[in-house]
Design a protein around this motif. Structure first.
Motif, short mmCIF file in Angstrom:
data_model
loop_
_atom_site.label_atom_id
_atom_site.label_comp_id
_atom_site.label_asym_id
_atom_site.label_seq_id
_atom_site.Cartn_x
_atom_site.Cartn_y
_atom_site.Cartn_z
N LYS A 65 0.84 -1.20 0.00
CA LYS A 65 0.00 0.00 0.00
C LYS A 65 0.87 1.25 0.00
N GLY A 66 0.53 2.17 -0.88
CA GLY A 66 1.31 3.39 -0.99
C GLY A 66 2.47 3.30 -1.97
N ARG A 67 2.81 2.09 -2.38
CA ARG A 67 3.91 1.91 -3.32
C ARG A 67 3.43 1.36 -4.66
N PHE A 68 2.42 0.50 -4.63
CA PHE A 68 1.91 -0.13 -5.84
C PHE A 68 0.56 0.48 -6.20
N THR A 69 0.28 0.52 -7.50
CA THR A 69 -1.00 1.01 -7.98
C THR A 69 -1.52 0.09 -9.06
#
Length: 127
Positions: A65-69
């Protein structure tokens, strides 16, 4: 017949980024969600991210979370996973998956909720 084909994996240094793609073909009109899972050496396959195709709702594992989209291309049956700030713990084979379970009947975080899988693409992050 449904086919999912991942691409975009490779070797990258820690701190860098990669974008994985998953191209879906066949009876894709039955899909309600797409997801990404990964399996590191010696570990079980784990959830990474999912996307509800109608609502656009995204789900992520805490570790990414916060790194991958996760996102979807509007013009094609393609789902992306953009991975930023990669670290060696992200090294794994990444699998694309699709679900034909309607919203309300699935959490879209569990492997058994996804009936179609790609062959996987290797991501290796060096320190």
């Amino acid at each position: 017949q449904v086919q999912l084909e991942e691409s975009g994996g490779g070797l990258v240094q820690a701190g860098n980024s990669l974008r994985l793609s998953c191209a879906a073909s066949g009876r894709t009109s039955n899909f309600y969600a797409m997801g990404w899972f990964r399996q590191a050496p010696g570990k079980e396959r784990e959830f990474v991210a999912s996307l509800k195709l109608n609502s656009g709702t995204q789900e992520y594992a805490d570790s990414v979370k916060g790194r991958f989209t996760i996102s979807r291309a509007t013009a094609a049956n393609t789902v992306y996973l953009v991975m930023n700030s990669l670290n060696p713990e992200d090294t794994a084979v990444y699998y694309c998956a699709s679900s034909d379970l309607p919203p309300g009947s699935a959490w879209y975080r569990l492997q058994h909720e996804f009936g179609y899988w790609g062959q996987g693409t290797q991501v290796t992050v060096s320190s």
